[in-house]
Design a protein around this motif. Structure first.
Motif, PDB file in Angstrom:
ATOM      1  N   GLY A  43       0.785  -1.224   0.000  1.00 17.99           N
ATOM      2  CA  GLY A  43       0.000   0.000   0.000  1.00 17.99           C
ATOM      3  C   GLY A  43       0.820   1.278   0.000  1.00 17.99           C
ATOM      4  N   SER A  44       2.140   1.161   0.070  1.00 13.22           N
ATOM      5  CA  SER A  44       2.986   2.358   0.069  1.00 13.22           C
ATOM      6  C   SER A  44       2.947   3.026  -1.302  1.00 13.22           C
ATOM      7  CB  SER A  44       4.430   1.987   0.410  1.00 13.22           C
ATOM      8  OG  SER A  44       4.497   1.367   1.679  1.00 13.22           O
ATOM      9  N   PRO A  45       2.981   4.360  -1.342  1.00 11.24           N
ATOM     10  CA  PRO A  45       2.902   5.049  -2.637  1.00 11.24           C
ATOM     11  C   PRO A  45       4.230   5.025  -3.389  1.00 11.24           C
ATOM     12  CG  PRO A  45       3.066   6.636  -0.847  1.00 11.24           C
ATOM     13  CD  PRO A  45       2.955   5.282  -0.203  1.00 11.24           C
ATOM     14  N   PHE A  46       4.172   4.737  -4.665  1.00 11.91           N
ATOM     15  CA  PHE A  46       5.336   4.868  -5.551  1.00 11.91           C
ATOM     16  C   PHE A  46       5.102   6.133  -6.370  1.00 11.91           C
ATOM     17  CE2 PHE A  46       5.337   0.359  -4.518  1.00 11.91           C
ATOM     18  CZ  PHE A  46       6.676   0.166  -4.186  1.00 11.91           C
ATOM     19  N   ASP A  47       5.662   7.240  -5.865  1.00 13.83           N
ATOM     20  CA  ASP A  47       5.373   8.545  -6.449  1.00 13.83           C
ATOM     21  C   ASP A  47       6.655   9.343  -6.584  1.00 13.83           C
ATOM     22  OD1 ASP A  47       5.971   9.098  -3.814  1.00 13.83           O
ATOM     23  OD2 ASP A  47       3.946   9.750  -3.274  1.00 13.83           O
ATOM     24  N   ALA A  48       6.517  10.636  -6.885  1.00 14.57           N
ATOM     25  CA  ALA A  48       7.686  11.486  -7.116  1.00 14.57           C
ATOM     26  C   ALA A  48       8.589  11.529  -5.897  1.00 14.57           C
ATOM     27  CB  ALA A  48       7.232  12.898  -7.497  1.00 14.57           C
ATOM     28  N   ARG A  49       7.994  11.540  -4.713  1.00  8.36           N
ATOM     29  CA  ARG A  49       8.820  11.611  -3.514  1.00  8.36           C
ATOM     30  C   ARG A  49       9.660  10.350  -3.354  1.00  8.36           C
ATOM     31  NH1 ARG A  49       7.060  12.466   2.807  1.00  8.36           N
ATOM     32  NH2 ARG A  49       9.122  13.123   3.505  1.00  8.36           N
ATOM     33  N   PHE A  50       9.061   9.191  -3.615  1.00 12.98           N
ATOM     34  CA  PHE A  50       9.816   7.942  -3.491  1.00 12.98           C
ATOM     35  C   PHE A  50      10.974   7.911  -4.489  1.00 12.98           C
ATOM     36  CE2 PHE A  50      10.726   3.689  -5.070  1.00 12.98           C
ATOM     37  CZ  PHE A  50      11.098   3.048  -3.895  1.00 12.98           C
ATOM     38  N   PHE A  51      10.702   8.179  -5.760  1.00 10.69           N
ATOM     39  CA  PHE A  51      11.744   8.046  -6.773  1.00 10.69           C
ATOM     40  C   PHE A  51      12.803   9.147  -6.647  1.00 10.69           C
ATOM     41  CE2 PHE A  51       8.115   5.786  -8.719  1.00 10.69           C
ATOM     42  CZ  PHE A  51       8.711   4.545  -8.844  1.00 10.69           C
ATOM     43  N   GLY A  52      12.390  10.356  -6.249  1.00  9.33           N
ATOM     44  CA  GLY A  52      13.368  11.424  -6.034  1.00  9.33           C
ATOM     45  C   GLY A  52      14.301  11.112  -4.895  1.00  9.33           C
ATOM     46  N   TRP A  53      13.786  10.413  -3.870  1.00  8.39           N
ATOM     47  CA  TRP A  53      14.626  10.001  -2.739  1.00  8.39           C
ATOM     48  C   TRP A  53      15.505   8.815  -3.127  1.00  8.39           C
ATOM     49  CZ3 TRP A  53      13.998   5.079  -0.554  1.00  8.39           C
ATOM     50  CH2 TRP A  53      14.795   4.820   0.567  1.00  8.39           C
ATOM     51  N   MET A  54      14.937   7.862  -3.836  1.00 12.42           N
ATOM     52  CA  MET A  54      15.631   6.614  -4.119  1.00 12.42           C
ATOM     53  C   MET A  54      16.945   6.822  -4.877  1.00 12.42           C
ATOM     54  SD  MET A  54      16.079   4.465  -6.999  1.00 12.42           S
ATOM     55  CE  MET A  54      14.691   4.790  -8.058  1.00 12.42           C
ATOM     56  N   VAL A  55      16.963   7.715  -5.856  1.00 13.53           N
ATOM     57  CA  VAL A  55      18.140   7.832  -6.718  1.00 13.53           C
ATOM     58  C   VAL A  55      19.327   8.487  -6.025  1.00 13.53           C
ATOM     59  CG1 VAL A  55      16.823   7.825  -8.858  1.00 13.53           C
ATOM     60  CG2 VAL A  55      17.291  10.003  -7.709  1.00 13.53           C
ATOM     61  N   SER A  56      19.086   9.198  -4.898  1.00 12.28           N
ATOM     62  CA  SER A  56      20.194   9.866  -4.219  1.00 12.28           C
ATOM     63  C   SER A  56      20.539   9.200  -2.894  1.00 12.28           C
ATOM     64  CB  SER A  56      19.850  11.343  -3.979  1.00 12.28           C
ATOM     65  OG  SER A  56      18.700  11.469  -3.165  1.00 12.28           O
ATOM     66  N   ARG A  57      20.084   7.962  -2.693  1.00 15.22           N
ATOM     67  CA  ARG A  57      20.396   7.232  -1.469  1.00 15.22           C
ATOM     68  C   ARG A  57      21.318   6.071  -1.773  1.00 15.22           C
ATOM     69  NH1 ARG A  57      19.961  11.113   0.931  1.00 15.22           N
ATOM     70  NH2 ARG A  57      21.126   9.850   2.402  1.00 15.22           N
ATOM     71  N   SER A  58      22.128   5.701  -0.796  1.00 16.97           N
ATOM     72  CA  SER A  58      22.974   4.517  -0.934  1.00 16.97           C
ATOM     73  C   SER A  58      22.099   3.274  -1.060  1.00 16.97           C
ATOM     74  CB  SER A  58      23.904   4.391   0.276  1.00 16.97           C
ATOM     75  OG  SER A  58      23.163   4.392   1.479  1.00 16.97           O
ATOM     76  N   PHE A  59      22.643   2.242  -1.691  1.00 15.58           N
ATOM     77  CA  PHE A  59      21.862   1.027  -1.873  1.00 15.58           C
ATOM     78  C   PHE A  59      22.351  -0.058  -0.909  1.00 15.58           C
ATOM     79  CE2 PHE A  59      25.275   0.971  -5.041  1.00 15.58           C
ATOM     80  CZ  PHE A  59      25.843  -0.282  -4.869  1.00 15.58           C
ATOM     81  N   HIS A  60      21.401  -0.821  -0.401  1.00  7.93           N
ATOM     82  CA  HIS A  60      21.676  -1.862   0.591  1.00  7.93           C
ATOM     83  C   HIS A  60      21.141  -3.182   0.051  1.00  7.93           C
ATOM     84  CE1 HIS A  60      22.590   1.365   3.494  1.00  7.93           C
ATOM     85  NE2 HIS A  60      21.601   1.989   2.898  1.00  7.93           N
ATOM     86  N   LEU A  61      21.783  -3.652  -1.010  1.00 11.97           N
ATOM     87  CA  LEU A  61      21.293  -4.866  -1.660  1.00 11.97           C
ATOM     88  C   LEU A  61      21.341  -6.055  -0.713  1.00 11.97           C
ATOM     89  CD1 LEU A  61      20.261  -6.292  -4.198  1.00 11.97           C
ATOM     90  CD2 LEU A  61      22.635  -6.660  -4.873  1.00 11.97           C
ATOM     91  N   ASN A  62      22.395  -6.129   0.116  1.00 12.46           N
ATOM     92  CA  ASN A  62      22.512  -7.278   1.014  1.00 12.46           C
ATOM     93  C   ASN A  62      21.290  -7.415   1.912  1.00 12.46           C
ATOM     94  OD1 ASN A  62      25.066  -7.716  -0.018  1.00 12.46           O
ATOM     95  ND2 ASN A  62      26.108  -6.649   1.636  1.00 12.46           N
ATOM     96  N   GLN A  63      20.861  -6.276   2.497  1.00 11.33           N
ATOM     97  CA  GLN A  63      19.715  -6.331   3.401  1.00 11.33           C
ATOM     98  C   GLN A  63      18.429  -6.654   2.649  1.00 11.33           C
ATOM     99  OE1 GLN A  63      22.210  -4.168   3.455  1.00 11.33           O
ATOM    100  NE2 GLN A  63      22.411  -3.124   5.421  1.00 11.33           N
ATOM    101  N   ALA A  64      18.268  -6.075   1.461  1.00  9.68           N
ATOM    102  CA  ALA A  64      17.065  -6.351   0.673  1.00  9.68           C
ATOM    103  C   ALA A  64      17.018  -7.820   0.251  1.00  9.68           C
ATOM    104  CB  ALA A  64      17.019  -5.445  -0.556  1.00  9.68           C
ATOM    105  N   VAL A  65      18.160  -8.358  -0.153  1.00  3.84           N
ATOM    106  CA  VAL A  65      18.229  -9.773  -0.535  1.00  3.84           C
ATOM    107  C   VAL A  65      17.902 -10.657   0.665  1.00  3.84           C
ATOM    108  CG1 VAL A  65      19.810 -11.621  -1.199  1.00  3.84           C
ATOM    109  CG2 VAL A  65      19.832  -9.463  -2.448  1.00  3.84           C
ATOM    110  N   SER A  66      18.468 -10.317   1.825  1.00  8.72           N
ATOM    111  CA  SER A  66      18.209 -11.117   3.025  1.00  8.72           C
ATOM    112  C   SER A  66      16.726 -11.139   3.349  1.00  8.72           C
ATOM    113  CB  SER A  66      18.997 -10.550   4.213  1.00  8.72           C
ATOM    114  OG  SER A  66      20.391 -10.672   3.999  1.00  8.72           O
ATOM    115  N   ALA A  67      16.075  -9.975   3.229  1.00  7.66           N
ATOM    116  CA  ALA A  67      14.634  -9.918   3.503  1.00  7.66           C
ATOM    117  C   ALA A  67      13.869 -10.813   2.545  1.00  7.66           C
ATOM    118  CB  ALA A  67      14.142  -8.477   3.403  1.00  7.66           C
TER     119      ALA A  67
END
Length: 712
Positions: free
Chosen positions: A260-284
């Motif tokens: 139910g979380s929104p995928f909108d301008a705020r999400f994508f504008g934040w996402m591209v300037s943040r570090s990525f944590h693939l290990n944690q996402a993969v673990s989840a």
């Protein structure tokens, strides 16, 4: 139009109806570059589903950018881009459009994602693969975001390090010039970015950590990436988040994005300037049982992190790569052959919470611990947990009573003594003597001095807010704040404190692991601390003194590093509470109590029954392991009215976050005071601060908050 579909399409259609592919198949959408035009052109010519997706997405891209990626798929070629920035933008768009087409192609084969993992630019397509965005809205996102991020072009140097996330974070904080943490895609590997002008100094500073390096012109995944958020919001106005068909695992958020979380301008504008944590996402994702990964992207080798994470768990994943760099001409045919016979059963509905079946190691349980506590508490106070053979105590009165009865509920367990046999894992009278020695370092005068130190430290760490910059609360505020106070408690050189591994990353919520991992680095500096010298002068042996140094550091820094981000998040979510404290700063102490009550640093305290004992209507046998749930007790409606709400009028100290009885935390007053100091300083400097990131991306578990970015 051919009225007779090909045989493989008929078979796929039948398979889709008989055995839908759902539940254990994870779509992996990495970023990277290169759309591999040969493969794209082949699919466009031979696969109608791919062609239809590319044509629709391209028409939307053309509406936004005045340029269409379709000619490169049709084989006609594109006119050269006018600038390097536009060339980079167009390359990203082509890859995104190709990923949209591949999602539809797999769906036509009857293979639907049971979960979607996004990395970097692949996170733009991940919501479409999960059904949370329409194809047209996803294409609009790709066009707008690609254009926005390609406008910032500066000479940079990327370094791939052989280092953990914690080590890389420390290096970034202590580097002689600005060094940004980009992220990590495999265990023990991290990527950082510096300006090209600083590359020589940074290279010398990093030394043996550097595995390889390369120049780049774009500062993706760092706060230095300039994004015109107003323009992006205008371009993405009107896109609609749909009901996702499956979970989305975000590398930027480091885990699952709540349904139910929104995928909108705020999400994508934040996402591209943040570090990525693939290990944690993969673990989840792996914790949810996914065992087949289908990669839809051009970043060859990105799957190595997934395979390493699976191996670390003693398992393996089946990996299907539909965009292989060494077989561009037949990648799709090869991937389709690999997927033959793929069958995945739907996940069963979750069973009702019961002491007979609950598994506190299950990710779904860890993600909703308070809900599980609530369900068990409704069934009684004391439960025998079949899975691990321990007794769990939930009601406030029973937890408090057990904490007060150290004769019946002993702390002298092996797990506690392994961490610290002197204070943590001992009972009176040995515990009494050790506690008396340690208490001398927590006097009223020392507390007053540390409050002043906390004010100065917090003001310095939050200075970027006054300069119009953002602050990452976990790494940029809570951890260095906790280290500064911890160094003062021990009488440690602050430079030595900086070199210690960050508590939350070392422990991941596992305190025993934290003591194990920090034993060696703390022993290396313990002898130089004032506390060690004082304890030795009091006649304490060398190992006992070192053990207490380790305990004081870990207990203090881990507590603040977990609690401060929780405090900031609560302020973000409760404007009315923030306004009251800003207007009446003395309420910060009451707020700190509520933060500890709602988000205790430790959820449970472990004891062993010295004798058969009756508690909460149950009979606990002698020798049983007993887990006293501080977190459940702190939300017991029999003790706290409106237990899940922040109430600044509650009596102070009623919660059990600091334990109770003879083992009540020695540093409780200091932890409460420092939390209040940090809150007052933040509200004094930036009373209107807000979260830069969407709150749906903030993961708050028993291990703490991973990432929270704020701005003034």
């Amino acid at each position: 139009m051919n009225p007779f579909p090909s045989l493989h399409r008929v078979a796929a259609s039948v398979t889709r109806r008989i055995a839908p592919q759902w539940g254990q198949v994870l779509f992996f959408l990495p970023g990277g570059s290169g759309a591999w035009p040969g493969m794209g052109q082949y699919l466009y010519r031979h696969e109608p589903a791919f062609r239809a997706a590319v044509d629709e997405a391209s028409s939307v891209v053309e509406e936004v950018l005045g340029w269409s990626p379709a000619p490169s798929f049709r084989g006609g070629g594109d006119a050269p881009a006018a600038t390097p920035e536009l060339a980079r933008r167009d390359e990203i768009v082509r890859l995104g459009v190709m990923q949209i087409g591949q999602v539809d192609l797999w769906r036509e084969q009857g293979i639907e994602a049971g979960g979607v993992l996004g990395l970097s630019l692949g996170e733009m397509v991940a919501p479409y693969a999960a059904g949370a965005l329409s194809r047209a809205d996803c294409a609009r996102v790709i066009a707008a975001v690609s254009h926005a991020i390609s406008l910032t072009r500066t000479p940079e140097r990327m370094f791939v390090l052989k280092a953990t996330a914690a080590e890389a974070a420390r290096l970034c904080r202590t580097a002689p010039a600005r060094l940004d943490y980009l992220g990590g895609s495999a265990p023990g590997t991290a990527v950082v970015l510096s300006r090209e002008a600083d590359a020589d100094a940074i290279r010398a500073f990093l030394g043996g950590f550097v595995e390889r390096e390369r120049p780049t012109e774009w500062s993706y995944h760092t706060p230095r990436l300039h994004v015109d958020r107003a323009w992006l919001a205008e371009q993405l106005r009107g896109i609609t988040t749909l009901a996702a068909r499956c979970p989305v695992y975000s590398s930027a958020a480091g885990g699952e994005i709540p349904p139910g979380s929104p995928f909108d301008a705020r999400f994508f504008g934040w996402m591209v300037s943040r570090s990525f944590h693939l290990n944690q996402a993969v673990s989840a994702a792996l914790d949810r049982g996914f065992d087949t990964v289908v990669q839809l992207g051009a970043q060859h080798g990105a799957h190595a992190g997934i395979e390493a994470a699976a191996t670390a768990r003693g398992g393996r994943v089946r990996f299907i790569n539909s965009m292989h760099p060494e077989r561009e001409a037949d990648s799709w045919a090869h991937a389709r052959r690999q997927a033959r016979g793929l069958r995945a059963m739907p996940r069963p509905a979750p069973a009702p919470v019961s002491a007979r079946t609950v598994d506190f190691a299950d990710p779904s349980v860890r993600a909703d611990l308070f809900g599980v506590y609530r369900a068990l508490r409704a069934q009684g106070s004391v439960h025998f947990i079949v899975r691990d053979g321990s007794w769990l105590v939930l009601h406030h009165a029973d937890v408090l009573g057990a904490l007060a009865r150290h004769g019946s509920f002993s702390s002298a367990l092996e797990v506690m003594r392994d961490a610290d046999p002197v204070l943590l894992g001992s009972d009176p009278p040995e515990h009494t003597a050790a506690r008396r020695l340690v208490s001398r370092h927590f006097t009223a005068a020392a507390l007053e001095h540390r409050v002043e130190l906390g004010e100065r430290t917090a003001a310095g760490l939050l200075q970027p807010l006054l300069e119009g910059r953002e602050v990452e609360v976990v790494h940029g505020f809570a951890i260095p704040f906790a280290h500064a106070i911890g160094a003062d408690v021990l009488g440690m050189d602050p430079r030595a404190a900086v070199a210690l591994v960050e508590p939350r990353h070392a422990a991941e919520g596992n305190t025993q692991r934290l003591f194990t991992e920090l034993r060696e680095p703390l022993d290396a500096v313990a002898g130089e601390t004032a506390v060690y010298r004082a304890l030795r002068e009091e006649g304490l042996g060398d190992e006992a003194a070192r053990s207490l140094v380790r305990l004081l550091w870990i207990a203090g820094t881990d507590t603040l590093a977990r609690v401060l981000p929780s405090a900031v998040l609560l302020l973000v979510r409760h404007d009315e509470v923030r306004a009251r404290i800003a207007a009446e700063p003395a309420l910060a102490e009451r707020f700190a109590d509520e933060v500890f009550r709602l988000s205790p640093p430790e959820h449970t305290i472990v004891r062993v029954a010295n004798e058969e004992v009756k508690l909460g209507g149950a009979t606990i046998p002698a020798g049983a392991v007993v887990r006293l749930s501080l977190a459940a007790a702190n939300r017991d409606p029999a003790r706290f009215a409106d237990p899940d709400a922040i109430r600044l009028d509650r009596p102070p100290g009623a919660h059990l976050a600091f334990g109770g009885g003879v083992h009540r935390c020695i540093g409780a007053a200091l932890a409460r005071a420092q939390t209040a100091v940090a809150v007052r300083t933040l509200l004094r400097l930036a009373p209107g601060f807000r979260a830069l990131q969407p709150l749906s991306t903030v993961r708050h578990t028993a291990a703490g908050i991973q990432q929270l970015v704020i701005e003034r």
